[in-house]
Design an enzyme around this catalytic site. Structure first.
Site, PDB file in Angstrom:
ATOM      1  N   ASP A  32       0.769  -0.992   0.079  1.00 33.75           N
ATOM      2  CA  ASP A  32      -0.046  -0.024   0.047  1.00 33.75           C
ATOM      3  C   ASP A  32       0.672   1.165   0.049  1.00 33.75           C
ATOM      4  O   ASP A  32       0.408   2.378  -0.685  1.00 33.75           O
ATOM      5  CB  ASP A  32      -0.982   0.145   1.246  1.00 33.75           C
ATOM      6  CG  ASP A  32      -1.875  -0.991   1.177  1.00 33.75           C
ATOM      7  OD1 ASP A  32      -2.323  -1.730   0.017  1.00 33.75           O
ATOM      8  OD2 ASP A  32      -2.744  -1.261   1.994  1.00 33.75           O
ATOM      9  N   LEU A  33       1.990   1.294   0.777  1.00 35.27           N
ATOM     10  CA  LEU A  33       2.847   2.370   0.820  1.00 35.27           C
ATOM     11  C   LEU A  33       3.524   2.774  -0.421  1.00 35.27           C
ATOM     12  O   LEU A  33       3.491   3.873  -1.000  1.00 35.27           O
ATOM     13  CB  LEU A  33       3.822   2.228   1.943  1.00 35.27           C
ATOM     14  CG  LEU A  33       4.969   3.209   2.054  1.00 35.27           C
ATOM     15  CD1 LEU A  33       4.073   4.399   2.547  1.00 35.27           C
ATOM     16  CD2 LEU A  33       5.996   2.719   2.858  1.00 35.27           C
ATOM     17  N   ASP A  34       3.989   1.751  -1.245  1.00 30.25           N
ATOM     18  CA  ASP A  34       4.584   2.045  -2.408  1.00 30.25           C
ATOM     19  C   ASP A  34       3.462   2.417  -3.568  1.00 30.25           C
ATOM     20  O   ASP A  34       3.800   3.169  -4.596  1.00 30.25           O
ATOM     21  CB  ASP A  34       5.097   0.653  -3.036  1.00 30.25           C
ATOM     22  CG  ASP A  34       6.524   0.315  -2.186  1.00 30.25           C
ATOM     23  OD1 ASP A  34       7.066   1.170  -1.554  1.00 30.25           O
ATOM     24  OD2 ASP A  34       6.951  -0.727  -2.241  1.00 30.25           O
ATOM     25  N   SER A  81     -36.048  -6.894 -15.545  1.00 30.21           N
ATOM     26  CA  SER A  81     -35.996  -7.784 -14.229  1.00 30.21           C
ATOM     27  C   SER A  81     -35.698  -9.274 -14.325  1.00 30.21           C
ATOM     28  O   SER A  81     -35.978  -9.722 -15.601  1.00 30.21           O
ATOM     29  CB  SER A  81     -37.004  -7.426 -13.324  1.00 30.21           C
ATOM     30  OG  SER A  81     -38.349  -7.754 -14.091  1.00 30.21           O
ATOM     31  N   ILE A  82     -35.657 -10.035 -13.367  1.00 25.53           N
ATOM     32  CA  ILE A  82     -35.450 -11.491 -13.465  1.00 25.53           C
ATOM     33  C   ILE A  82     -36.648 -12.297 -12.799  1.00 25.53           C
ATOM     34  O   ILE A  82     -36.865 -11.703 -11.365  1.00 25.53           O
ATOM     35  CB  ILE A  82     -33.994 -11.786 -12.765  1.00 25.53           C
ATOM     36  CG1 ILE A  82     -32.830 -11.282 -13.418  1.00 25.53           C
ATOM     37  CG2 ILE A  82     -33.639 -13.316 -13.085  1.00 25.53           C
ATOM     38  CD1 ILE A  82     -31.646 -11.635 -12.816  1.00 25.53           C
ATOM     39  N   LYS A 114     -26.222 -14.812  -7.231  1.00 29.37           N
ATOM     40  CA  LYS A 114     -26.805 -13.621  -7.145  1.00 29.37           C
ATOM     41  C   LYS A 114     -26.436 -12.436  -6.449  1.00 29.37           C
ATOM     42  O   LYS A 114     -26.767 -12.724  -5.047  1.00 29.37           O
ATOM     43  CB  LYS A 114     -28.225 -13.842  -7.139  1.00 29.37           C
ATOM     44  CG  LYS A 114     -29.154 -12.565  -7.468  1.00 29.37           C
ATOM     45  CD  LYS A 114     -30.495 -13.059  -7.313  1.00 29.37           C
ATOM     46  CE  LYS A 114     -31.577 -11.848  -7.635  1.00 29.37           C
ATOM     47  NZ  LYS A 114     -31.324 -10.905  -6.854  1.00 29.37           N
ATOM     48  N   LYS A 288     -28.878 -19.070 -16.313  1.00 28.07           N
ATOM     49  CA  LYS A 288     -29.275 -18.581 -17.510  1.00 28.07           C
ATOM     50  C   LYS A 288     -28.868 -19.519 -18.818  1.00 28.07           C
ATOM     51  O   LYS A 288     -27.926 -20.352 -18.607  1.00 28.07           O
ATOM     52  CB  LYS A 288     -28.598 -17.360 -17.603  1.00 28.07           C
ATOM     53  CG  LYS A 288     -27.086 -17.100 -17.350  1.00 28.07           C
ATOM     54  CD  LYS A 288     -26.715 -15.798 -17.450  1.00 28.07           C
ATOM     55  CE  LYS A 288     -26.881 -15.166 -16.266  1.00 28.07           C
ATOM     56  NZ  LYS A 288     -26.230 -13.690 -15.898  1.00 28.07           N
ATOM     57  N   LYS A 312     -33.888 -17.903  -5.484  1.00 23.67           N
ATOM     58  CA  LYS A 312     -33.694 -16.978  -4.321  1.00 23.67           C
ATOM     59  C   LYS A 312     -34.129 -17.691  -2.994  1.00 23.67           C
ATOM     60  O   LYS A 312     -34.717 -18.719  -2.796  1.00 23.67           O
ATOM     61  CB  LYS A 312     -34.659 -15.745  -4.239  1.00 23.67           C
ATOM     62  CG  LYS A 312     -34.033 -14.849  -5.370  1.00 23.67           C
ATOM     63  CD  LYS A 312     -34.825 -13.414  -5.395  1.00 23.67           C
ATOM     64  CE  LYS A 312     -34.217 -12.571  -4.350  1.00 23.67           C
ATOM     65  NZ  LYS A 312     -34.833 -11.290  -4.573  1.00 23.67           N
ATOM     66  N   CYS A 424      -2.241 -30.112  10.167  1.00 21.38           N
ATOM     67  CA  CYS A 424      -1.368 -31.101  10.984  1.00 21.38           C
ATOM     68  C   CYS A 424      -0.835 -32.168   9.716  1.00 21.38           C
ATOM     69  O   CYS A 424      -1.975 -32.947   9.248  1.00 21.38           O
ATOM     70  CB  CYS A 424      -1.932 -31.428  11.996  1.00 21.38           C
ATOM     71  SG  CYS A 424      -1.117 -32.817  12.787  1.00 21.38           S
TER      72      CYS A 424
END
Length: 683
Positions: A32-34, A81-82, A114, A288, A312, A424
């Site tokens: 992140d620093l670099d 919509s689905i 989904k 699908k 769902k 282990c």
């Protein structure tokens, strides 16, 4: 000094590559620093040389100036919509109905998560991100381009030169659970109320007028659909996902494609089991049609396409306290951390434990003993810790230190190469041995009648068994004289010690003796060799039917067997040639086990269930659900999850329910569990 324009372009390319590795591939290539140093250098260059400003520069991720209001834009291709379904039976009926509309064509089905986010449309023109829209009412959406540009895993400029002139991808903007926890911590620190869930935060962030708000919330995006395109090569969904991924657009993960609806239905459970490992929320599974031309033939209804459906399930969650974390050792040596929770009711059950999966999951959640956590059950499956309510962490809590040595045998733990599990590797670890012996005796193992969990615990506690081969040297009289570990109630209701007895001892010894004839393939699949199950064992012993021939095979020769591959070959070869593996197989041989397979095996056509489709429902007494499904496969049949006119038998246990009703209405033959056993054992 290098040319500012050249250096600026170098920095942009570096940063885009790092963004893709971090956000899309989840494989950071820089600290992140670099990264911040590179970004700061580019920002300074663009400030010193305004002519170097580029709209697709990584510096623009923080957002432009706030917009006055959200304008509405027409969708060139409507965002429909689905249709939803909430049961496997309805899902199977949908597949059957859809395939009837294309009676002479084979349909491939795609299955994917989904994502529980906010639908969005992203438009690229000549490779540049030019527009982002909400779904709106499907015909018209809000222009949220200023906020979409802050999503770091979406490229502002597509990778590669051969990009479509117009590419509209559709998908879900979302937030991870870990990012919500961090955001709520900042909210409370600023004296504001915490947010309830990731979806609400995402929806609110995308509709902000000031893009710096969205930039601060670290939104993400997964593409799963297609809108207006000009120049795309793909002719089916799987190729579409691969093509956009090559351009740098993150595609929905864990997508699978199947050649039949039956295979798709069988795979649903495995995708559900993968849900607890996800860092984001899902509220179902989408199915699908893969082929775009077939989609055109199927067409659309008034509000939804006919070529896809969402399965769902309801999500249930509760807030409780994490009281402690323990670790368990599984039969493969994997160390699994377990969260012990203050009991809480979720979906009509009391939850007091939840798996934390692995050390990386603990780190990702930053979960600590004493934390207030959100626990969820999606579709009433295994509960999982979704996130930590960090804003309610009132005092400094110690980070959980994952053990470096096995809690049972003190062997130093080792992380899988390139994997997440810490194991282990001691093959005779007591904790592993218990689980291994239970599996060894199960029907999917060596099918030893009488070798259940209570018997295994007794054998280990009394020191009668220290490894598999010891089972074959047990003395019936010695076993009969042992007291059970758990006391039984006497006639007066008091707990008393009770011996195993001669009948139980004889049952076990007979079962052990009978297992000697199971053969090499079944023995190998019973020894918990990593990734070596029944299918792999059958494949390798079909080519190498004796232990001697199998041991003589090289890794390369094993890997050449269809469906085996390098990793499985290395695991099997490594086991057979390890000091432990050689000692174990020698001991089995000395105990009189058959370490070969019959060369002339029963042909597929001669098996009792050859060509038959069976559905299992209700509560069974003789089989676990996975055991009976495996037996159906072993006997040449096909195990389906739904009843149709093509079903040959329904195996009905107690409380069979709607599947039994449907089977009777279709005239499908119904078998009791006993009738099924007679059928598969008739030869």
């Amino acid at each position: 000094m290098s040319d500012p324009a050249q250096r600026a372009e170098e920095l942009r390319q570096h940063l885009r590559r790092h963004d893709h590795a971090y956000y899309v591939l989840a494989q950071p290539t820089i600290s992140d620093l670099d990264y911040d140093r590179l970004l700061r250098e580019l920002s300074d260059l663009e400030a010193q040389h305004p002519e170097l400003y580029r709209s697709d520069s990584p510096t623009q991720r923080v957002g432009d100036a706030p917009v006055d209001h959200l304008t509405q834009v027409d969708h060139v291709v409507p965002m429909l919509s689905i249709d939803n379904t909430y049961s496997r039976e309805e899902l199977a009926a949908y597949f059957e109905k859809t395939e009837k509309q294309l009676p002479d064509e084979k349909i491939q089905w795609v299955m994917e998560f989904k994502i529980d986010g906010v639908a969005a449309s992203i438009v690229y023109t000549e490779g540049q991100l030019t527009m982002g829209l909400t779904r709106g009412n499907g015909a018209v959406g809000d222009d949220i381009t200023h906020n979409i540009r802050t999503i770091r895993d979406l490229p502002l400029k597509l990778i590669g030169d051969a990009v479509p002139g117009t590419l509209e991808v559709r998908g879900e903007a979302y937030m991870t659970n870990a990012d919500l926890a961090d955001l709520n911590k900042r909210q409370v620190a600023a004296g504001q109320d915490p947010y309830k869930n990731t979806r609400n935060v995402t929806a609110g962030s995308l509709r902000q007028l000031d893009p710096s708000v969205a930039a601060d919330r670290n939104l993400r995006f997964f593409a799963h659909g297609i809108g207006q395109v000009d120049g795309l090569k793909a002719t089916n969904h799987m190729d579409f996902l691969a093509e956009i991924a090559a351009m740098g657009i993150p595609a929905t993960p864990n997508v699978q494609c199947f050649d039949s609806a039956a295979d798709t239905l069988k795979a649903v459970a495995a995708l559900e089991e993968a849900m607890p490992d996800l860092s984001f929320e899902v509220d179902g599974i989408v199915f699908k049609v893969n082929d775009f031309a077939q989609r055109e033939k199927l067409g659309i209804r008034s509000k939804s396409p006919r070529w896809l459906i969402a399965y769902k399930f309801e999500r249930y969650e509760a807030i409780t306290t994490l009281e402690s974390i323990s670790v368990q050792v599984g039969k493969t040596g994997a160390i699994t951390p377990v969260a012990h929770l203050a009991p809480v009711d979720i979906a009509d059950t009391t939850v007091s434990r939840a798996s934390l999966h692995n050390a990386d999951e603990i780190e990702r959640l930053d979960v600590r003993v004493g934390d207030v956590v959100v626990v969820e059950k999606a579709g009433k499956i295994i509960p999982k810790v979704v996130r930590v309510e960090k804003h309610r962490r009132e005092k400094s809590l110690r980070k959980f230190q994952f053990p470096t040595h096995c809690p049972e045998c003190s062997t130093e733990l080792v992380r899988d190469e390139g994997g997440v599990f810490i194991r282990c590797l001691n093959p005779v670890c007591p904790a592993q041995l218990k689980q291994k012996l239970i599996f060894f005796g199960s029907r999917t193992g060596m099918d030893i009648d009488g070798l259940g969990e209570e018997v295994v615990e007794l054998l280990l506690a009394r020191g009668l068994v220290k490894d598999y081969p010891d089972l074959y040297h047990l003395d019936a009289d010695q076993l009969a004289s042992q007291d059970w570990l758990k006391q039984r109630k006497g006639k007066d209701g008091k707990l008393i010690d009770v011996q195993v007895g001669k009948r139980n001892a004889k049952k076990l010894i007979d079962g052990i003796h009978a297992s000697k004839t199971r053969g090499l393939a079944q023995l190998l699949s019973s020894l918990t060799i990593r990734q070596v199950g029944r299918t792999v064992s059958r494949l390798v012993t079909a080519k190498y039917p004796t232990l001697e021939s199998l041991k003589s095979a090289s890794v390369e020769q094993l890997a050449d067997i269809d469906e085996i591959g390098d990793i499985i070959a290395k695991n099997l070869h490594g086991f057979l040639h390890s000091a432990y593996g050689e000692q174990l197989m020698d001991a089995f041989q000395q105990a009189g086990l058959d370490l070969f397979v019959e060369v002339q095996q029963t042909s597929e056509e001669d098996l009792p269930l050859s060509g038959k489709t069976l559905v299992v429902t209700g509560t069974l007494h003789h089989y676990k659900r996975d055991e009976i499904k495996q037996l159906i496969l072993d006997m040449g049949g096909r195990a389906s999850g739904s009843v149709s006119k093509n079903t040959d038998y329904l195996v009905a246990g107690e409380k069979a329910g709607s599947k039994l009703t449907k089977a009777e209405s279709l005239g499908v033959k119904v078998l009791t569990e006993e009738q099924f056993r007679d059928l598969v054992n008739k030869d």
